[in-house]
Design a protein around this motif. Structure first.
Motif, mmCIF file in Angstrom:
data_model
loop_
_atom_site.group_PDB
_atom_site.id
_atom_site.type_symbol
_atom_site.label_atom_id
_atom_site.label_comp_id
_atom_site.label_asym_id
_atom_site.label_seq_id
_atom_site.Cartn_x
_atom_site.Cartn_y
_atom_site.Cartn_z
ATOM 1 N N SER A 288 0.803 -1.221 -0.129
ATOM 2 C CA SER A 288 -0.023 0.046 0.170
ATOM 3 C C SER A 288 0.958 1.158 -0.030
ATOM 4 O O SER A 288 0.489 2.282 -0.733
ATOM 5 C CB SER A 288 -0.930 0.042 1.257
ATOM 6 N N ASP A 649 -14.897 -8.208 -28.387
ATOM 7 C CA ASP A 649 -16.457 -8.755 -28.160
ATOM 8 C C ASP A 649 -17.267 -7.589 -28.268
ATOM 9 O O ASP A 649 -17.187 -6.444 -27.489
ATOM 10 C CB ASP A 649 -16.562 -9.303 -26.781
ATOM 11 N N GLY A 653 -17.131 -5.389 -25.354
ATOM 12 C CA GLY A 653 -16.119 -4.372 -25.517
ATOM 13 C C GLY A 653 -14.922 -5.084 -24.861
ATOM 14 O O GLY A 653 -13.743 -4.421 -25.054
ATOM 15 N N LYS A 654 -14.986 -6.306 -24.497
ATOM 16 C CA LYS A 654 -13.619 -6.787 -23.921
ATOM 17 C C LYS A 654 -12.628 -7.144 -25.174
ATOM 18 O O LYS A 654 -13.046 -7.811 -26.186
ATOM 19 C CB LYS A 654 -13.962 -8.157 -23.250
ATOM 20 N N LEU A 692 -4.679 -2.543 -19.427
ATOM 21 C CA LEU A 692 -5.099 -2.906 -17.887
ATOM 22 C C LEU A 692 -4.985 -1.682 -17.207
ATOM 23 O O LEU A 692 -5.709 -1.609 -16.165
ATOM 24 C CB LEU A 692 -4.677 -4.026 -17.520
ATOM 25 N N TYR A 708 -4.057 -3.724 -5.486
ATOM 26 C CA TYR A 708 -4.423 -4.544 -6.708
ATOM 27 C C TYR A 708 -5.728 -4.996 -6.637
ATOM 28 O O TYR A 708 -6.024 -5.683 -7.622
ATOM 29 C CB TYR A 708 -3.420 -5.927 -6.454
ATOM 30 N N MET A 709 -6.690 -4.495 -6.042
ATOM 31 C CA MET A 709 -8.131 -4.569 -6.090
ATOM 32 C C MET A 709 -8.562 -3.838 -7.211
ATOM 33 O O MET A 709 -9.607 -3.981 -7.726
ATOM 34 C CB MET A 709 -8.790 -4.419 -4.768
ATOM 35 N N ASP A 710 -7.953 -2.663 -7.354
ATOM 36 C CA ASP A 710 -8.183 -1.496 -8.499
ATOM 37 C C ASP A 710 -7.125 -1.293 -9.584
ATOM 38 O O ASP A 710 -7.466 -0.759 -10.482
ATOM 39 C CB ASP A 710 -8.564 -0.335 -7.777
ATOM 40 N N TYR A 711 -5.920 -1.631 -8.953
ATOM 41 C CA TYR A 711 -4.803 -1.264 -10.188
ATOM 42 C C TYR A 711 -4.690 -2.675 -10.987
ATOM 43 O O TYR A 711 -4.029 -3.789 -10.380
ATOM 44 C CB TYR A 711 -3.448 -0.927 -9.407
ATOM 45 N N ALA A 712 -4.961 -2.774 -12.079
ATOM 46 C CA ALA A 712 -4.973 -4.193 -12.877
ATOM 47 C C ALA A 712 -3.641 -4.694 -13.271
ATOM 48 O O ALA A 712 -2.983 -3.992 -14.346
ATOM 49 C CB ALA A 712 -5.928 -4.232 -13.791
ATOM 50 N N ARG A 715 -2.083 -10.514 -15.962
ATOM 51 C CA ARG A 715 -1.509 -11.948 -15.623
ATOM 52 C C ARG A 715 -1.306 -12.718 -16.814
ATOM 53 O O ARG A 715 -1.674 -12.288 -17.933
ATOM 54 C CB ARG A 715 -2.765 -12.509 -14.629
ATOM 55 N N ASP A 717 -2.598 -14.943 -18.464
ATOM 56 C CA ASP A 717 -3.969 -15.315 -19.064
ATOM 57 C C ASP A 717 -4.316 -14.238 -19.814
ATOM 58 O O ASP A 717 -5.295 -14.278 -20.588
ATOM 59 C CB ASP A 717 -4.903 -16.298 -18.283
ATOM 60 N N ASP A 718 -3.902 -12.793 -19.322
ATOM 61 C CA ASP A 718 -4.029 -11.712 -20.272
ATOM 62 C C ASP A 718 -3.162 -11.648 -21.517
ATOM 63 O O ASP A 718 -3.456 -10.737 -22.528
ATOM 64 C CB ASP A 718 -3.983 -10.585 -19.382
ATOM 65 N N PRO A 778 -12.857 -2.752 -21.041
ATOM 66 C CA PRO A 778 -14.029 -3.036 -21.878
ATOM 67 C C PRO A 778 -15.189 -2.115 -21.692
ATOM 68 O O PRO A 778 -15.646 -1.779 -22.644
ATOM 69 C CB PRO A 778 -14.703 -4.361 -21.047
ATOM 70 N N SER A 779 -15.226 -1.291 -20.623
ATOM 71 C CA SER A 779 -16.140 -0.245 -20.351
ATOM 72 C C SER A 779 -16.018 0.893 -21.399
ATOM 73 O O SER A 779 -16.573 1.518 -21.971
ATOM 74 C CB SER A 779 -16.198 0.245 -18.797
ATOM 75 N N PHE B 174 -18.423 -11.567 -15.366
ATOM 76 C CA PHE B 174 -17.425 -10.592 -16.177
ATOM 77 C C PHE B 174 -16.625 -10.285 -15.184
ATOM 78 O O PHE B 174 -16.941 -9.509 -14.333
ATOM 79 C CB PHE B 174 -18.460 -9.777 -16.975
ATOM 80 N N GLN B 176 -14.259 -8.221 -13.238
ATOM 81 C CA GLN B 176 -13.192 -6.792 -12.872
ATOM 82 C C GLN B 176 -11.854 -7.142 -13.245
ATOM 83 O O GLN B 176 -11.330 -7.956 -12.640
ATOM 84 C CB GLN B 176 -13.572 -6.511 -11.463
ATOM 85 N N ALA B 177 -10.941 -6.449 -13.956
ATOM 86 C CA ALA B 177 -9.777 -6.791 -14.452
ATOM 87 C C ALA B 177 -8.707 -6.942 -13.305
ATOM 88 O O ALA B 177 -7.933 -7.764 -13.481
ATOM 89 C CB ALA B 177 -9.269 -5.843 -15.411
ATOM 90 N N ALA B 178 -8.838 -6.155 -12.151
ATOM 91 C CA ALA B 178 -7.806 -6.140 -11.105
ATOM 92 C C ALA B 178 -8.081 -7.059 -10.220
ATOM 93 O O ALA B 178 -7.395 -7.926 -10.019
ATOM 94 C CB ALA B 178 -7.635 -4.605 -10.661
ATOM 95 N N SER B 179 -9.312 -6.976 -9.686
ATOM 96 C CA SER B 179 -9.564 -7.931 -8.637
ATOM 97 C C SER B 179 -10.123 -9.145 -8.961
ATOM 98 O O SER B 179 -10.116 -10.081 -8.160
ATOM 99 C CB SER B 179 -10.548 -7.134 -7.428
ATOM 100 N N ARG B 180 -10.560 -9.322 -10.003
ATOM 101 C CA ARG B 180 -11.270 -10.537 -10.517
ATOM 102 C C ARG B 180 -12.585 -10.893 -9.914
ATOM 103 O O ARG B 180 -12.957 -12.015 -9.888
ATOM 104 C CB ARG B 180 -10.283 -11.655 -11.067
ATOM 105 N N LEU B 240 -13.735 3.152 -11.578
ATOM 106 C CA LEU B 240 -12.632 2.783 -12.571
ATOM 107 C C LEU B 240 -12.829 2.019 -13.612
ATOM 108 O O LEU B 240 -12.285 2.173 -14.442
ATOM 109 C CB LEU B 240 -11.372 2.646 -11.853
ATOM 110 N N HIS B 241 -13.844 0.966 -13.330
ATOM 111 C CA HIS B 241 -13.957 -0.147 -13.962
ATOM 112 C C HIS B 241 -14.921 -0.210 -14.996
ATOM 113 O O HIS B 241 -15.165 -1.076 -15.940
ATOM 114 C CB HIS B 241 -13.769 -1.364 -13.253
ATOM 115 N N GLY B 242 -15.883 0.690 -14.614
ATOM 116 C CA GLY B 242 -17.106 0.624 -15.632
ATOM 117 C C GLY B 242 -18.202 1.864 -15.280
ATOM 118 O O GLY B 242 -18.556 2.047 -13.811
ATOM 119 N N TYR B 246 -22.573 1.204 -18.393
ATOM 120 C CA TYR B 246 -22.069 -0.084 -19.082
ATOM 121 C C TYR B 246 -22.184 -1.101 -18.132
ATOM 122 O O TYR B 246 -22.823 -2.229 -18.447
ATOM 123 C CB TYR B 246 -20.381 -0.008 -18.852
#
Ligand SMILES: Cc1cc2nc3c(=O)[nH]c(=O)nc-3n(C[C@H](O)[C@H](O)[C@H](O)COP(=O)(O)OP(=O)(O)OC[C@H]3O[C@@H](n4cnc5c(N)ncnc54)[C@H](O)[C@@H]3O)c2cc1C
Lengths: 787, 263
Positions: A288, A649, A653-654, A692, A708-712, A715, A717-718, A778-779, B174, B176-180, B240-242, B246
């Motif tokens: 953090s 998609d 939008g993905k 991301l 990392y909950m919000d900063y992507a 990984r 598989d991306d 995607p958004s 679907f 969320q890219a960061a937390s999944r 941030l994510h949508g 959306y």
């Protein structure tokens, strides 16, 4: 036939054994007897006046050793900026003070206010909660353009405004560029954001300060890419400790990506506090905290205009960029949007007229500095996006438009002050078309469409300036340090070798690749050569690792030092074989006298050097150890061409990356496997930026993407399987190995091709979209499709 | 982390008793609570671990065909043990977080926490599950009361969750890219007497049922039945994510996909 050792071979990375078995020695593994721990109380507001810091209650908490505040650092220097930029009008940049602990004001969320040293971390944290800070909230400036408006709140009260500098390059070209754009047959304009990123090395920063009263010596163990730079900056500018009393050690370091180049407050604090308290002081950043205190990257807002003549030749380029500095000037922050960005705006193209304007702006955010690529990704992104947009506007093939404008003759002096020594952009583009199977794209698109997906192809080129840097040149441009490097080759009596290098390996694999060079030059086994790095008391004064410079600059010093070793050992061999030095040849670890069957082995010579019973002592000294310092004559210019294929998609939008190909020209390659790995990692970061990652503050300066909950982060598989090629090689003309550097290419070259591919996919679906800002979530992509 | 006491009782009654002490809090898999404590955002005086209570573990099929899952059952166990009886639920559990999260995190912890982006709340609400506690049985329709809000009283423990098993079901998540976690997730469950559709991740009021879609699907269980149906963006989460727009759009897309996958 691939070689199995020496230059061009791919031995496995020897350092990975310790990294993968948990036997590395990272800074956090270092624990010293009597060590105390520090916790920094950080500002939770972006901008505020400190009316008081009351530590009375906290001082009495269990385990507290001492609490420091800004007042304790009044007589101490601030953190220096390593590069002074001169603006369009010949004025030097505005350079605010950067105290170790905040004085008077806090200027970003995370700005350290007080430091609690205690017997344990938890006690330090407990006591920090008992500190009463009286902060008067001030309005924060977050948006760069708002920060430059008249009457905007000032981040630094003693500066005239929030403008650090207004840089124009090349200023003399300005009018000619304006004129050419006015008269051009076609002008393509694009406004875009190169978003702020967080570097996120796997290992957060750590610092352990130590002090020996017995000999008045300070030692700092720190997560750094360049221990000597830290010794220089901290010793000379912050704490006033002479070099011989200050040792800086950067042991195993778990990634840096630029963010561990800079000298940070926490390092200076631990060194300072250890002296004050006469005991070791340790700080380990939490993840953090890293989000709030590691220098961040990118953050440019740009308008770019590309002018073309009636035959689609590029005739002029003009850019207007706002570059966010954050609240203070981090060590190399000022050089990134200027000398690492503006000078690359020619790209791979013979555009005759270029003008770059950069306004660097202070805001109430975490400082911004170099992040993998540093300035060059920002240059590449805007240039390669605007070219793509131009091709679409003109209805021409984006690859053909690029090919038509390629620089084809070298050396080539760009209109933005650098001279590319060598390159072959046609060859890398040809190679790309082959490895990316571009001729199969139409069939793949048709197949995607059958599944209801939009498929897009994006291509781009890149050029970068690496091997940083010629000291005299960068000195003229404002650098406050030399950017040479150094190596000492110490041959031991039995012939084994320790090479002490100024470069620092924090994931790059120097411990494997550097010995390949020395072993090849001497014709001995790689296992006889070890690399020593990261400790200012063991290595010569080199400048560390960043800007893809290690092999090009430090490796060149190592080659020069090894040449000196060869020269001296030939003298010894000549003496041993009673032959003339001129007749001695060294091959496969044997010295022979040309035209005879006389020979002595490498080990005989090295032993003679240290047991000089039969030795030419009147001619040469005993021992076999040589040092070389190497200052490059020019930058190196790796370049390449990248292709990305995406599927979008249309319902969500993905974006998924289906294929990615990279054709790079790195000049000569020492270890192709390591180079592949460097490109792979760079691509992951570049694709991460494109799809991301995004560091976002709200209007009050609170970091929204603070974990990392919000900063992507990207990984596995991306990411797709990459097709990577570096067989196009135009060796660098001015360093002894002919190498150019590969560490940043992937991160520099990949974002534009991803975005170009997404725009291509959307247009193929009939959407009138010509740009989407990164990250292409995607958004955002969906919103773009809605028009 | 602040200091705390730790207890690991072996029965529900002991756990209930232990939770009566001041500032005591139940600990399931700790996948939400422990990080919160590490950040010093929670400060329980005592943690009462539920993982040692045998009667709160496991998955079993009741005589009436309903599936009962012990409140302290980890996601990985649900993924494995419910695969035959309730595949859509097992698939949901098997796609939560990463292996560490699935091996520690529990269904009771997830439902008690009621994160607006969590997966289990969608399954519980769409299945018409019953949340069984040490004190009472709470129908899912009464249980979820908004973001991070539930009908649980202080000290009340989810001992098990009873899922009626639908004829067909599917969960579309679907990421969320960061937390999944779910940026949006839709669980569609088709019963003999009707269809239930629950949407997670989207609304500022937490998991909710999309009644228009339920009605349309009740008479015609096909994606086409949803044509023309849309959720309002009003009240959807924007971050941030949508955007809210959306998320509203995505909920409709995922509902269609869930119906297609279940049909
Ligand atoms: C990296 C990561 C990824 C994740 N991804 C997802 C995801 O994709 N989808 C998803 O849905 N979730 C996800 N989660 C959340 C995960 O499912 C957690 O396990 C869950 O939210 C909490 O369950 P727990 O057992 O760990 O509860 P704990 O963290 O132990 O407790 C959470 C709360 O519930 C209370 N509690 C616990 N058990 C009970 C009980 N039986 N009765 C009453 N109260 C109780 C606690 O007192 C606390 O308030 C993720 C978590 C992490 C760390």
């Amino acid at each position: 036939m691939p070689k199995d050792s020496g230059i061009g071979a791919s031995p496995k990375r020897r350092e990975d054994v310790r990294f993968l078995t948990g036997t590395g020695n990272y800074t956090d593994d270092i624990n010293l007897r009597g060590q105390a721990y520090v916790h920094f109380l950080r500002s939770d507001v972006a901008h505020g006046r400190i009316n008081g810091v009351n530590t009375d209650a906290a001082e009495g908490m269990p385990g507290v050793v001492r609490i420091f505040t800004g007042a304790d650092f009044e007589g101490v220097g601030g953190l220096p900026c390593g590069w002074q930029v001169t603006d369009r009008h010949g004025e030097v940049m505005q350079e605010p003070a950067h105290p170790v602990l905040a004085q008077g004001k806090v200027r970003h969320v995370g700005d350290p206010i007080a430091a609690v040293v205690a017997e344990t971390y938890e006690q330090a944290r407990d006591a920090a909660e008992a500190i009463e800070v009286d902060i008067e909230d001030l309005p924060a400036v977050i948006d760069m353009k708002a920060a430059l408006k008249d009457g905007a709140p000032k981040v630094h009260d003693d500066l005239t405004s929030n403008l650090c500098y207004d840089w124009g390059f090349v200023e003399e070209n300005r009018e000619a560029v304006d004129e050419a754009i006015r008269n051009a047959a076609h002008v393509t304009t694009l406004e875009l954001v190169n978003q702020r990123l967080v570097a996120n090395p796997m290992e957060p920063r750590v610092a352990v300060g130590d002090y020996s009263r017995a000999n008045d010596e300070s030692t700092l163990y720190t997560t750094s890419q360049n221990p000597h730079v830290i010794r220089l900056l901290m010793g000379a500018f912050v704490l006033g400790i002479p070099e011989h009393k200050l040792r800086v050690v950067a042991p195993d370091v778990g990634g840096g990506f630029g963010s561990k180049i800079f000298h940070y407050a926490e390092e200076a604090f631990c060194t300072f506090a250890a002296r004050q308290l006469n005991r070791p002081v340790k700080w380990t950043s939490s993840r953090s905290e890293a989000f709030l205190s590691d220098a961040q990257g990118r953050d440019h807002v740009t308008k770019i205009e590309l002018a073309l003549d009636g035959d689609n030749n590029f005739v002029a380029l003009r850019t207007d960029t706002h570059a966010n500095m954050g609240a203070y000037l981090s060590t190399f922050s000022t050089s990134v949007p200027t000398w690492l960005h503006g000078v690359l705006m020619a790209g791979n193209y013979k555009t005759p007229l270029i003008y770059v304007n950069v306004k660097a702006v202070f805001t109430n955010t975490v400082p911004v500095d170099a992040y993998r690529g540093a300035g060059r990704p920002e240059a590449t992104f805007q240039l390669e996006r605007v070219i793509d947009k131009a091709a679409r506007e003109l209805g021409v093939d984006p690859i053909a438009l690029r090919r038509q404008n390629f620089i084809t003759e070298f050396p080539y002096a760009t209109p933005v002050a650098v001279e590319y020594d060598t390159g072959d952009y046609v060859a890398t583009m040809d190679k790309l078309e082959e490895i990316a199977d571009l001729s199969g794209f139409a069939a793949r698109r048709a197949e995607s469409e059958k599944r209801g997906k939009l498929r897009g192809l994006g291509v781009n080129c890149y050029i970068e300036a690496c091997g940083i840097a010629p000291s005299a040149l960068v000195g003229q441009l404002g650098a406050r340090a030399g950017l040479y490097d150094a190596a000492t080759v110490r041959v031991n009596a039995t012939g084994s070798i320790s090479v002490m290098v100024g470069a620092h390996s924090h994931g790059q694999g120097h411990e494997t690749a550097f010995p390949q060079v020395v072993a090849e030059m001497l014709g001995i086994d790689e296992s006889m050569v070890d690399i020593v790095h990261g400790d200012s008391s063991r290595i010569p004064f080199g400048m560390g690792t960043y800007g893809s410079r290690s092999l090009a600059v430090c490796g060149s010093a190592m080659v020069r030092a090894t040449e000196k070793i060869i020269n001296k050992s030939k003298k010894i061999a000549a003496h041993l074989m009673e032959a003339s030095e001129a007749d001695i040849e060294l091959k496969d670890g044997q010295f022979t006298v040309a035209g005879t069957d006389k020979s002595v082995a490498w080990g005989d010579v090295t032993l003679a050097a240290y047991v000089p019973h039969n030795y030419p002592l009147e001619e040469i000294e005993p021992g076999l150890e040589e040092t070389a310092f190497y200052d490059p004559a020019n930058f190196t210019y790796p370049a390449g061409a990248y292709a990305c294929e995406v599927e979008v998609d249309p319902e969500t939008g993905k974006v998924t990356i289906e294929r990615f190909a990279a054709a790079d020209d790195f000049g000569n390659v020492v270890n192709p496997m390591i180079v592949d790995g460097q490109v792979h990692g760079g691509l992951a970061q570049g694709i991460g930026q494109a799809l991301l990652e995004g560091c976002v503050y709200d209007a009050d300066g609170q970091l929204l993407s603070a974990s990392y909950m919000d900063y992507a982060m990207p990984r596995a598989d991306d990411l797709p399987f990459y097709s990577v090629d570096h067989s196009c090689q135009t060796p660098c003309t001015h360093n002894p190995l002919g190498v150019k550097g590969c560490g940043e290419a992937g991160a520099i070259g990949s974002p534009p091709s991803v975005v170009n591919a997404v725009v291509d996919a959307l247009q193929s679906g009939g959407h009138k979209v010509d740009h989407v800002d990164m990250p292409l979530t995607p958004s955002r992509v969906w919103a773009a499709m809605q028009g | 982390m602040y200091e705390f006491e730790f207890e690991r009782p072996g029965s529900i009654s002991d756990a209930v008793a232990a939770l009566k002490t001041d500032e005591a809090q139940a600990l399931g898999g700790g996948q939400t609570l422990i990080p919160t404590m590490k950040q010093r955002l929670a400060n329980p005086a005592k943690l009462v671990s539920l993982t040692g209570i045998g009667e709160m573990q496991g998955v079993c099929v009741e005589d009436d065909g309903a599936l009962t899952i012990g409140g302290a059952t980890p996601h990985a166990v649900v993924a494995e043990k419910a695969a035959a009886s309730y595949p859509a639920l097992a698939a949901l559990a098997g796609n939560i977080g990463d292996p560490a999260v699935r091996n520690r995190g529990t269904i009771g912890g997830s439902l008690a926490n009621n994160d607006p982006s969590a997966c289990y709340p969608a399954a519980a609400l769409a299945s018409g599950a019953v949340i069984v506690t040490n004190a009472r049985e709470i129908p899912a329709d009464d249980y979820f009361q908004g973001m991070f809000a539930t009908a649980l009283e202080e000290g009340e423990i989810i001992t098990s969750v009873r899922f009626p098993v639908p004829r067909a079901a599917n969960y579309q998540k679907f990421d969320q890219a960061a937390s999944r976690f779910a940026l949006v997730g839709v669980f569609v469950a088709r019963f003999d007497d009707g269809v239930r559709v629950a949407v997670t991740g989207a609304s500022e009021d937490g998991v909710f049922r999309w009644s228009e879609a339920e009605a349309a699907l009740g008479s015609d269980f096909s994606a086409a039945a949803l044509d023309g149906l849309a959720l309002p963006a009003d009240g959807m989460i924007g971050d941030l994510h949508g955007t809210p727009e959306y998320r509203a759009h995505l909920a409709a897309v995922l509902t269609r996909r869930a119906v297609q996958a279940a049909a």
